[in-house]
Each structure stands twice: as C-alpha cells, then as structure tokens.
Design an enzyme around this catalytic site. Structure first.
Site, PDB file in Angstrom:
ATOM      1  N   ARG A  29       0.823  -1.224   0.000  1.00  0.00           N
ATOM      2  CA  ARG A  29       0.000   0.000   0.000  1.00  0.00           C
ATOM      3  C   ARG A  29       0.852   1.268   0.000  1.00  0.00           C
ATOM      4  NH1 ARG A  29      -5.613  -0.293   1.857  1.00  0.00           N
ATOM      5  NH2 ARG A  29      -6.373  -2.226   0.951  1.00  0.00           N
ATOM      6  N   ARG A  33      -3.094   6.923   1.021  1.00  0.00           N
ATOM      7  CA  ARG A  33      -3.566   8.155   1.673  1.00  0.00           C
ATOM      8  C   ARG A  33      -2.570   8.813   2.617  1.00  0.00           C
ATOM      9  NH1 ARG A  33      -8.998   5.284   3.308  1.00  0.00           N
ATOM     10  NH2 ARG A  33      -7.407   3.685   3.411  1.00  0.00           N
ATOM     11  N   ARG A  42      -6.252  11.931  -5.770  1.00  0.00           N
ATOM     12  CA  ARG A  42      -7.441  11.121  -5.477  1.00  0.00           C
ATOM     13  C   ARG A  42      -8.695  12.000  -5.440  1.00  0.00           C
ATOM     14  NH1 ARG A  42     -11.316   8.771  -4.409  1.00  0.00           N
ATOM     15  NH2 ARG A  42     -11.791   7.183  -2.846  1.00  0.00           N
ATOM     16  N   ASP A  79      -6.781  -2.601  -7.374  1.00  0.00           N
ATOM     17  CA  ASP A  79      -7.328  -3.231  -6.174  1.00  0.00           C
ATOM     18  C   ASP A  79      -7.652  -4.682  -6.484  1.00  0.00           C
ATOM     19  OD1 ASP A  79      -8.353  -2.272  -3.345  1.00  0.00           O
ATOM     20  OD2 ASP A  79      -9.720  -3.810  -4.050  1.00  0.00           O
ATOM     21  N   TYR A 154     -15.080 -11.313   0.120  1.00  0.00           N
ATOM     22  CA  TYR A 154     -15.770 -10.045  -0.170  1.00  0.00           C
ATOM     23  C   TYR A 154     -16.985 -10.278  -1.071  1.00  0.00           C
ATOM     24  CZ  TYR A 154     -11.920  -7.563   2.022  1.00  0.00           C
ATOM     25  OH  TYR A 154     -11.016  -7.098   2.943  1.00  0.00           O
TER      26      TYR A 154
END
Ligand code: CP3
Length: 345
Positions: A29, A33, A42, A79, A154
């Site tokens: 990652r 952010r 973003r 992703d 998921y």
C-alpha cells in the site's frame, strides 16, 4: 549497453535466489492516503474505481512513492476487487467505510464466466505498460491479484468482516458452491496475471489477507491449493513467472505453502518469528516482511529496534524488506524516510 547483471532490479535478484547484503525494500500500500500527493490526485479522480481504471492517473499514483522514496519496486495501483468487478459483479467503495458488493447467490456462482473480463481490465493493463516504460530498469514492477479465498470472502459477505464468518459458514454448509466460486477465481486470476506479466510486470504478488481464519484443512483446500493452481497455470504460459505469495497469518503452514505453491517469495506478517520461518523455508523462497505497520506509525527507538531485529534475524538469507501488512493512512512520512535510511545502512 549495460549488462543484464548490472540492470536487473535488486528485488528480482532476491526473488531469483540471491542474498543481498542490503535488502531491497518496498511497502505494501505504498501508494495511498499517507501521501499528500496521493490525496490531492485522489480528490480530482472521482471514485476510487475511477482512479483504478484511469491509466494516466493510476500510472502517476503508482510512481509517486518511487519518486519520493526511491523504493526498489513499484506496485501497480489497482485493487483486488477489480476481478469481481470485471466478472460483472457490482463493486463500490464507500468513503470512510470500504468496499461494498452485492453478496453473491448460489445460482450466480454457477453462472460466473470470464467472457469479456480482459476488456474491462484493459485500462489496468495499459497502466502496467505505462509504468514499466516510465520506471528505471533497476526498479521492479510488481503486479498483483487477490487470492481466490480472500476475493471470495468479499463476494460472499459483500464487505469486509472481522472473521469472515459468512464465508466459513458457506464452506461448511455448501462446499460445492465455494469450490465452484474458487475455481472461477483461479481461472480469472491466471488470465489476469498472465496479462499483467505480458504487459510488463516483472513479478506478481497474490494477496491472501484472510487465510488466517481458515482451519488447516480449509487452508489447504481454499487457500494453498488454489494459489498453487494459479502459479502452475501462470507458468504454463509464462514459464519463468516470478510469484510472491502472501498467505497472511498462515505461520504454521508456511513451509508447506512454499512447497506446494512453488512461489519465489513469501510474505509474512509481524506475528511470525522470523528466525523460525527462515529455518523452515531454508532458502527455498525469499522472505518478505515483516514490520508491524503500527511500529512504523510510532517511530522512534522502537522502530529502529524492530528494523534491526528483522535485519539480524534474516542476515545472510533472502530478505525483501516490507511491512507485515499495508501502510496505514496516519503514518508520518518522516518515519518512512527513517526506515529506508536504516535499512540501507
Ligand atoms: O499496495 C499498493 O500500493 C497497491 C494498491 C493496492 C490497493 N489495494 C489500493 C487501495 C493493493 C495491492 C490493494 C490490495 C487489497 N485491496 C487487499 C489485499 C491487501 C490487504 O490490504 O489486505 C484487500 C483486502 C483490498 C480490498 C480493499 N480495498 C479494502 C478492504 C479497502 C478499504 C480499506 C481502506 O484502506 O480504505 C480498499 C480500498 C483501497 N485499495 C485504497 C487503496 C489505496 C484506499 C481507497 C482510497 O484511496 O480511498
């Protein structure tokens, strides 16, 4: 012309069997952010998926941490949930909450098909090509996908859950349906990883973030087995494909995992005693990890000690320095800089 030996990226040398005195380093990652330049881009991109499917912006985001820190590898910005999306499932990312999918029904599992999948993923593959072109030859480009079990959790629950109870329940109640879902994801992952390697990825990582919730038998059937089929399927098309497996939390099964899947590298989290893993793996795969992301947030003497501990435990062995899971948004940039300086002596 520089020779292959001098330009081969350090990460690839370790995946191919070398021990480097100064280990290559990248962070899971690493584009995200905690970087102001990511947050800025973003905000302009629209939704998270819009960003993943925009080759120009996704290329820029992939390169941001390389420019800032000079990591030894870039990882494709995308992703693991683009696969269900490309298989026609509804996937949304809710601000501040995470992914949401429509929980898949039994009949839908048996109706899954790869048809048209690569067309939907074409922008991601374009990003791979553009990043490889922009990247220095001494940096590796890592492509990736989620492992079938983690992606399935998921698709089944429709969101992240603390212990994947809905998927474990399906495994116990209707193993035939779970087998079918996993098989569909194995097929899709092979096609997707082969396409990434052909587009310019130097290695691929398979993220099994939820393998730790499985019993040993279930781990074998739904995590290690399917990952082994993916590796074999990819190498049937790209014989020298380099693969890193990340069966998070599968500490007791790591040695068998390496044997069964034939990965070139294995990711481990911070709960794993590195000296034990090192002995068990015995050079059969590079070991990637395993700093606790919270230690990186905290910084200071604890961070230095943890870094030194990893380097000491892996001295003389094939280490790819990384975190044991993704970097978190509150990580101070100065701590990442401190980490890199210390690893590079
Ligand atoms: O490592 C990288 O820098 C490459 C990009 C990457 C992302 N997700 C970007 C991302 C990779 C390799 C992933 C993998 C991924 N995605 C996993 C496996 C690894 C892991 O962390 O366990 C999983 C389980 C997912 C699913 C996912 N995507 C979740 C649960 C979330 C929400 C949690 C969060 O951190 O917000 C995402 C969103 C996501 N994927 C973000 C990023 C940078 C944050 C979204 C944003 O910027 O708004």
């Amino acid at each position: 012309m520089p020779t292959a030996l001098t330009t081969k990226a350090r990460l690839l040398r370790v995946l191919d069997g070398e021990v480097l005195a100064e280990p290559p380093i990248w962070l899971m990652r690493q584009a995200g952010r905690y970087l102001p330049e990511y947050r800025e881009l973003r905000a302009k991109a629209g939704s998270f998926l819009d960003l993943c499917y925009n080759p120009e912006l996704a290329t820029e985001v992939t390169l941001q941490p390389i420019r800032r820190f000079g990591f030894d590898a870039a990882i494709l910005f995308s992703d693991i949930l683009v696969i269900p999306h490309a298989l026609g499932r509804d996937v949304r990312f809710v601000e501040g909450e995470g992914p949401r999918l429509d929980p898949i029904e039994r009949a839908e599992i048996f109706g899954l098909s790869n048809e048209g999948m690569l067309d939907r993923l074409a922008p991601v593959l374009e990003t791979v090509g553009a990043v490889r072109k922009a990247l220095d030859p001494d940096k590796a480009l890592i492509g990736f996908c989620g492992a079938p079990w983690t992606v399935a959790t998921y698709m089944i629950a429709g969101r992240g859950t603390p212990d994947q109870a809905p998927s474990r329940l399906l495994a116990a109640r209707d193993p035939e349906a779970l087998d079918r879902l996993i098989d569909a994801l194995v097929d899709a992952s092979i096609v997707y990883l082969v396409a990434q390697l052909k587009a310019g990825a130097d290695a691929v990582q398979i993220f099994d973030s939820w393998s730790r919730v499985l019993s040993p038998a279930a781990f074998e059937r739904w995590s290690a087995g399917p990952i082994a089929r993916i590796v074999a399927g990819v190498r049937a098309v790209v014989p020298d494909a380099r693969v890193i497996g990340f069966p998070k939390g599968a500490d007791r099964g790591l040695s068998d995992f390496v044997e069964k899947t034939q990965v070139n590298g294995v990711g481990v989290d911070w709960t794993v005693p590195l000296d034990v893993v090192r002995r068990e793996i015995a050079g059969r795969a590079a070991i990637q990890g395993n700093l606790d992301p919270m230690t990186l947030v905290a910084g200071g003497a604890e961070l230095d000690a943890a870094i030194d501990g990893i380097l000491a435990a892996m001295d003389g062995s094939r280490l790819i320095f990384n975190l044991g899971h993704g970097i978190v948004p509150q990580t101070p940039i100065a701590h990442v800089e401190r980490l890199i300086r210390r690893v590079r002596g």
